[in-house]
Design an enzyme around this catalytic site. Structure first.
Site, PDB file in Angstrom:
ATOM      1  N   TYR A  26       1.001  -1.218   0.077  1.00 42.03           N
ATOM      2  CA  TYR A  26      -0.082  -0.174   0.084  1.00 42.03           C
ATOM      3  C   TYR A  26       0.931   1.428  -0.042  1.00 42.03           C
ATOM      4  CZ  TYR A  26      -3.431   3.547   1.439  1.00 42.03           C
ATOM      5  OH  TYR A  26      -4.084   4.909   1.515  1.00 42.03           O
TER       6      TYR A  26
ATOM      7  N   GLU B 283      -3.408   7.590  -4.203  1.00 45.82           N
ATOM      8  CA  GLU B 283      -3.340   6.382  -3.383  1.00 45.82           C
ATOM      9  C   GLU B 283      -3.164   5.289  -4.496  1.00 45.82           C
ATOM     10  OE1 GLU B 283      -5.987   4.837  -0.004  1.00 45.82           O
ATOM     11  OE2 GLU B 283      -6.940   4.305  -1.741  1.00 45.82           O
TER      12      GLU B 283
END
Length: 387
Positions: free
Chosen positions: A108, A196
């Site tokens: 992530y 993101e």
């Protein structure tokens, strides 16, 4: 302003970041043709402004044309509901057909402003994928947070801290350093409030690929990001919120039944809090602003009345730049053009408050006055509970 995944990936690809080959389709036939051109297996991915698509059935991996047709037919037109869409959901009008990847690990990575420290925050984790929110709650120690002073910019030690935090080494370490540098530069140069990547995949060949992408652009900076402004998709927003933007009103739809019209964001939030304390549920956040005109008041009032869930309305105005007599005239004009059949509680103080109350009293409208904000909240909450 949010971008769709395919738009975000196009932005990333333009900057030189590694994204899978993909094509956008708006019909089943287009989806099958895209899958055939890319080669199986492919992922069929719903394009909506929300995360959690995989858990909601909005992302499917297919191995052949028959499965591609079936998946695209099921996803296109579906009402996709996730934890981020709320109860309303989003209708899927397009899908992204994308080459599948052989994944070794899922990481992530995100970059966003951190207002509490006036810095740019890099967030990384070894636990990428669909359950990143649960990781933050269950194992916060697996979340790496790095604050970058925007005046000094990204430094080599920031890059090493992120890479070491992800446990990277060798060729992947080197690739990640370059990727993070490019992503940070993109965030700064393109006025992004969020970039993101979840997951950032490490493939079997030890290369990095951005499997998903979420981007939010600072709406106040769109005047210098003209190409990004053209990517705005009004269909992804609540129709009333889109209408409010046309009239320069700050409006957010909520789940209650008490419509509110307030001047000033702080006063609007305080009004919603006091309504909740009095046992009511606000249906919206509507800030008409300090310099609102009678037309803006009229349009705001019309938007409140257009919401079928609103059963009562509270108008709370502190007259400053926006005079109370201007508000009163706007309310009367709006009431004359729409069917005002809801109870309305009005609390106003400040500039020309006495004149504003007189205008409303002489209007012939059935309005309920309040002495102060607490009185207004209790009255509107009591009325809403009885309806």
């Amino acid at each position: 302003m949010k971008l769709h995944e395919y738009q975000a990936k196009a932005l990333f690809a333009e900057a030189g970041l590694p994204v899978p080959s993909g094509r956008v389709a708006e019909t089943v036939d287009e989806a099958v043709a895209a899958a055939e051109a890319l080669g199986y297996p492919v992922a069929v991915k719903a394009q909506v402004h929300a995360g959690g698509r995989g858990k909601a059935g909005g992302i499917r991996l297919v191995e052949n044309a028959q499965d591609a047709r079936s998946a695209a037919g099921a996803i296109l037109g579906m009402m996709l509901k996730t934890a981020q869409t709320g109860g309303h959901g989003h209708v899927v009008s397009r899908v992204l057909i994308e080459q599948a990847q052989v994944i070794e690990r899922e990481l992530y990575l995100s970059i966003l402003p951190d207002r509490s420290s006036a810095s740019i925050m890099i967030i990384a984790s070894t636990e990428g994928g669909m359950n990143i929110e649960e990781v933050a709650e269950r194992a916060p120690e697996k979340i790496v947070r790095i604050r970058v002073n925007p005046l000094l910019g990204l430094q080599p030690f920031h890059l090493r801290q992120a890479a070491f935090g992800l446990g990277l080494a060798g060729a992947v370490f080197k690739s990640f350093i370059g990727l993070l540098q490019t992503l940070y530069q993109l965030v700064v140069e393109r006025d992004l409030l969020l970039a993101e990547i979840n997951p950032l995949a490490v493939t079997a060949g030890e290369s990095l690929v951005l499997l998903d992408a979420k981007v939010e652009v600072d709406s106040t900076a769109l005047f210098r990001q003209r190409d990004l402004a053209d990517l705005y998709d009004p269909s992804e927003e609540d129709p009333l919120e889109t209408e409010a933007k046309k009239h320069h009103l700050n409006y957010i739809r909520l789940d209650g039944n008490i419509g509110t019209m307030v001047n000033g964001a702080g006063l609007a939030m305080a009004t919603m809090d006091i309504i909740k304390q009095a046992g009511g549920l606000p249906a919206n956040f509507l800030d008409v602003g300090g310099g609102a005109s009678a037309d803006m008041i009229e349009n705001g009032f019309r938007i409140l009345l257009s919401d079928s869930s609103v059963s009562a309305i509270l108008i709370n105005i502190f007259g400053g730049i926006l005079r109370c007599d201007v508000l009163a005239k706007g309310v009367i004009e709006a009431a004359g053009k729409v069917d005002l059949n809801l109870p309305v509680v009005v609390r106003m103080e400040g500039t020309n408050a006495r004149e504003g109350r007189r205008i409303l009293a002489d209007s012939g409208l059935e309005l309920i006055t309040a002495t102060d904000l607490q009185d207004a909240a209790e009255k509107i909450s009591r009325i809403a509970r009885q309806l």
